[in-house]
Motif scaffolding. Structure first.
Motif, PDB file in Angstrom:
ATOM      1  N   ALA A  29      38.291  48.711  57.368  1.00 45.73           N
ATOM      2  CA  ALA A  29      39.143  48.013  56.515  1.00 45.73           C
ATOM      3  C   ALA A  29      38.345  46.609  55.951  1.00 45.73           C
ATOM      4  O   ALA A  29      37.958  46.016  56.683  1.00 45.73           O
ATOM      5  CB  ALA A  29      40.333  47.519  57.234  1.00 45.73           C
ATOM      6  N   PRO A  30      38.459  46.515  54.800  1.00 44.24           N
ATOM      7  CA  PRO A  30      37.878  45.254  54.145  1.00 44.24           C
ATOM      8  C   PRO A  30      38.474  43.990  54.455  1.00 44.24           C
ATOM      9  O   PRO A  30      39.829  43.992  54.901  1.00 44.24           O
ATOM     10  CB  PRO A  30      38.086  45.508  52.647  1.00 44.24           C
ATOM     11  N   ASP A  31      38.272  42.862  54.361  1.00 43.52           N
ATOM     12  CA  ASP A  31      38.853  41.414  54.947  1.00 43.52           C
ATOM     13  C   ASP A  31      39.572  41.198  53.413  1.00 43.52           C
ATOM     14  O   ASP A  31      39.575  41.834  52.687  1.00 43.52           O
ATOM     15  CB  ASP A  31      37.772  40.246  55.092  1.00 43.52           C
ATOM     16  N   GLN A  32      40.496  40.306  53.859  1.00 46.13           N
ATOM     17  CA  GLN A  32      41.838  39.893  52.758  1.00 46.13           C
ATOM     18  C   GLN A  32      41.140  39.470  51.317  1.00 46.13           C
ATOM     19  O   GLN A  32      41.570  40.020  50.404  1.00 46.13           O
ATOM     20  CB  GLN A  32      42.624  38.959  53.296  1.00 46.13           C
ATOM     21  N   GLU A  33      39.951  38.618  51.448  1.00 41.36           N
ATOM     22  CA  GLU A  33      39.459  38.298  50.206  1.00 41.36           C
ATOM     23  C   GLU A  33      38.782  39.490  49.233  1.00 41.36           C
ATOM     24  O   GLU A  33      39.029  39.607  48.317  1.00 41.36           O
ATOM     25  CB  GLU A  33      38.352  37.162  50.430  1.00 41.36           C
ATOM     26  N   ASN A  35      39.770  42.674  49.676  1.00 40.67           N
ATOM     27  CA  ASN A  35      40.888  43.516  49.194  1.00 40.67           C
ATOM     28  C   ASN A  35      41.514  42.893  48.247  1.00 40.67           C
ATOM     29  O   ASN A  35      41.737  43.580  47.209  1.00 40.67           O
ATOM     30  CB  ASN A  35      41.877  43.546  50.454  1.00 40.67           C
ATOM     31  N   ASP A  36      41.525  41.457  47.927  1.00 38.79           N
ATOM     32  CA  ASP A  36      42.244  40.865  46.669  1.00 38.79           C
ATOM     33  C   ASP A  36      41.377  41.215  45.519  1.00 38.79           C
ATOM     34  O   ASP A  36      41.829  41.219  44.585  1.00 38.79           O
ATOM     35  CB  ASP A  36      42.218  39.470  47.192  1.00 38.79           C
ATOM     36  N   ILE A  38      39.303  43.820  45.023  1.00 36.94           N
ATOM     37  CA  ILE A  38      39.433  45.151  44.569  1.00 36.94           C
ATOM     38  C   ILE A  38      40.707  45.416  43.856  1.00 36.94           C
ATOM     39  O   ILE A  38      40.898  46.031  42.864  1.00 36.94           O
ATOM     40  CB  ILE A  38      39.215  46.030  45.929  1.00 36.94           C
ATOM     41  N   VAL A  39      41.703  44.757  44.497  1.00 37.65           N
ATOM     42  CA  VAL A  39      43.188  44.992  43.694  1.00 37.65           C
ATOM     43  C   VAL A  39      42.988  44.413  42.418  1.00 37.65           C
ATOM     44  O   VAL A  39      43.572  45.001  41.316  1.00 37.65           O
ATOM     45  CB  VAL A  39      44.154  44.152  44.452  1.00 37.65           C
TER      46      VAL A  39
END
Length: 55
Positions: A29-33, A35-36, A38-39
């Motif tokens: 799983a990627p970290d939150q930053e 992930n943001d 990518i979204v």
């Protein structure tokens, strides 16, 4: 005219999968930053293509 963007995921040695087709290196799983990011990228995409054999 639309802009074309190429987004590829690969290892540092230039391969998409292991010698037996495994993709386990992508399963973390990627970290939150990340992930943001990518979204945000995919929110601006109209269409996408998924290639063989990793799809």
């Amino acid at each position: 005219m639309r802009k074309v963007v190429l987004n590829m995921t690969m290892t540092l040695d230039g391969f998409f999968c292991g010698p037996n087709g495994e993709l386990d290196w992508m399963s973390q799983a990627p970290d939150q930053e990340l992930n943001d990011d990518i979204v945000a990228f995919f929110q601006g995409v109209d269409q996408g293509f998924i290639g063989y054999p990793t799809a």
